[in-house]
Design a protein around this motif. Structure first.
Motif, mmCIF file in Angstrom:
data_model
loop_
_atom_site.group_PDB
_atom_site.id
_atom_site.type_symbol
_atom_site.label_atom_id
_atom_site.label_comp_id
_atom_site.label_asym_id
_atom_site.label_seq_id
_atom_site.Cartn_x
_atom_site.Cartn_y
_atom_site.Cartn_z
ATOM 1 N N LEU A 134 0.842 -1.197 0.000
ATOM 2 C CA LEU A 134 0.000 0.000 0.000
ATOM 3 C C LEU A 134 0.875 1.245 0.000
ATOM 4 N N TYR A 135 0.426 2.246 -0.723
ATOM 5 C CA TYR A 135 1.056 3.554 -0.628
ATOM 6 C C TYR A 135 -0.058 4.579 -0.479
ATOM 7 N N VAL A 136 0.085 5.408 0.552
ATOM 8 C CA VAL A 136 -0.920 6.440 0.808
ATOM 9 C C VAL A 136 -0.252 7.792 0.655
ATOM 10 N N ASP A 137 -0.685 8.554 -0.345
ATOM 11 C CA ASP A 137 -0.171 9.896 -0.587
ATOM 12 C C ASP A 137 -0.821 10.827 0.428
ATOM 13 N N ASN A 138 -0.009 11.485 1.253
ATOM 14 C CA ASN A 138 -0.506 12.403 2.270
ATOM 15 C C ASN A 138 -1.352 11.655 3.303
ATOM 16 N N PHE A 139 -0.684 10.794 4.084
ATOM 17 C CA PHE A 139 -1.362 9.920 5.037
ATOM 18 C C PHE A 139 -2.197 10.684 6.061
ATOM 19 N N ASN A 140 -1.822 11.903 6.392
ATOM 20 C CA ASN A 140 -2.583 12.681 7.371
ATOM 21 C C ASN A 140 -3.947 13.101 6.848
ATOM 22 N N ARG A 141 -4.102 13.099 5.553
ATOM 23 C CA ARG A 141 -5.342 13.610 4.964
ATOM 24 C C ARG A 141 -6.303 12.494 4.528
ATOM 25 N N TYR A 142 -5.784 11.348 4.139
ATOM 26 C CA TYR A 142 -6.615 10.276 3.610
ATOM 27 C C TYR A 142 -6.607 9.092 4.563
ATOM 28 N N LYS A 143 -7.638 8.263 4.484
ATOM 29 C CA LYS A 143 -7.798 7.203 5.466
ATOM 30 C C LYS A 143 -7.597 5.820 4.864
ATOM 31 N N VAL A 144 -6.936 4.991 5.645
ATOM 32 C CA VAL A 144 -6.786 3.583 5.305
ATOM 33 C C VAL A 144 -7.127 2.792 6.563
ATOM 34 N N ARG A 145 -8.010 1.820 6.385
ATOM 35 C CA ARG A 145 -8.370 0.928 7.492
ATOM 36 C C ARG A 145 -8.018 -0.494 7.067
ATOM 37 N N VAL A 146 -7.290 -1.209 7.917
ATOM 38 C CA VAL A 146 -6.928 -2.595 7.633
ATOM 39 C C VAL A 146 -7.346 -3.429 8.838
ATOM 40 N N LYS A 147 -8.116 -4.500 8.561
ATOM 41 C CA LYS A 147 -8.583 -5.351 9.646
ATOM 42 C C LYS A 147 -8.562 -6.804 9.174
ATOM 43 N N GLY A 148 -7.958 -7.689 9.974
ATOM 44 C CA GLY A 148 -7.972 -9.120 9.679
ATOM 45 C C GLY A 148 -7.283 -9.494 8.387
ATOM 46 N N SER A 149 -6.303 -8.706 7.976
ATOM 47 C CA SER A 149 -5.619 -8.939 6.696
ATOM 48 C C SER A 149 -4.148 -9.230 6.948
ATOM 49 N N THR A 150 -3.519 -9.942 6.004
ATOM 50 C CA THR A 150 -2.106 -10.268 6.121
ATOM 51 C C THR A 150 -1.337 -9.790 4.899
ATOM 52 N N PHE A 151 -0.056 -9.487 5.124
ATOM 53 C CA PHE A 151 0.837 -9.018 4.072
ATOM 54 C C PHE A 151 2.066 -9.927 4.069
ATOM 55 N N THR A 152 2.385 -10.489 2.895
ATOM 56 C CA THR A 152 3.522 -11.394 2.777
ATOM 57 C C THR A 152 4.334 -11.040 1.535
ATOM 58 N N SER A 153 5.647 -10.941 1.680
ATOM 59 C CA SER A 153 6.556 -10.670 0.555
ATOM 60 C C SER A 153 6.186 -9.412 -0.209
ATOM 61 N N CYS A 154 5.917 -8.363 0.523
ATOM 62 C CA CYS A 154 5.573 -7.077 -0.123
ATOM 63 C C CYS A 154 6.613 -6.045 0.241
#
Length: 146
Positions: free
Chosen positions: A126-146
């Motif tokens: 994931l890449y979030v441009d201007n993290f303070n302004r836009y929202k990302v919610r992640v729940k019950g998810s996994t990240f592998t080899s990223c």
């Protein structure tokens, strides 16, 4: 909790890349259910770039979005609210930002999903441009080899 599609958002059931691309071409709020076992082989990044709400969820096991190590998977911009639920996001690759998802002026909710083998110059998963302004919610998810 994830943002739910507006009550008036039409519901689509898809089981192919072509069907999903038709829904995205409408550029309107939608509730999309992808059939169990469907593999969506992407040829271009899916862009949600309007002030709309789109939910894409797998109806069961094995719903996979595959960038084939050639393209990023999703871009969220233009005020879009995108929810991805019960999906496998694999092999997203970009020479830019966000191998799986790039968020620029929007909201992303990622629930009960896996992100595997995604690459980007900045933010393999994931890449979030201007993290303070836009929202990302992640729940019950996994990240592998990223």
């Amino acid at each position: 909790p994830p943002l739910l599609p507006p009550p008036s958002a039409p519901k689509y059931e898809v089981n192919s890349t072509d069907e999903l691309m038709k829904v995205f071409s409408l550029k309107a709020s939608a509730d999309v259910v992808v059939a169990s076992g469907t593999i969506i082989g992407l040829k271009t990044r899916l862009e949600c770039d309007e002030d709309i709400t789109v939910t894409i969820r797998g109806s069961g096991e094995g719903v996979t979005f595959d960038g084939k190590d050639k393209i990023g998977l999703f871009k969220v911009s233009g005020g879009c609210s995108l929810t991805l639920e019960r999906l496998n996001l694999v092999n997203g690759k970009t020479n830019g930002d966000g191998g799986a998802v790039y968020v620029k002026n929007g909201i992303l909710t990622l629930m009960d999903s896996t992100v595997t083998n995604c690459k980007g110059d900045w933010g393999g998963a994931l890449y979030v441009d201007n993290f303070n302004r836009y929202k990302v919610r992640v729940k019950g998810s996994t990240f592998t080899s990223c």
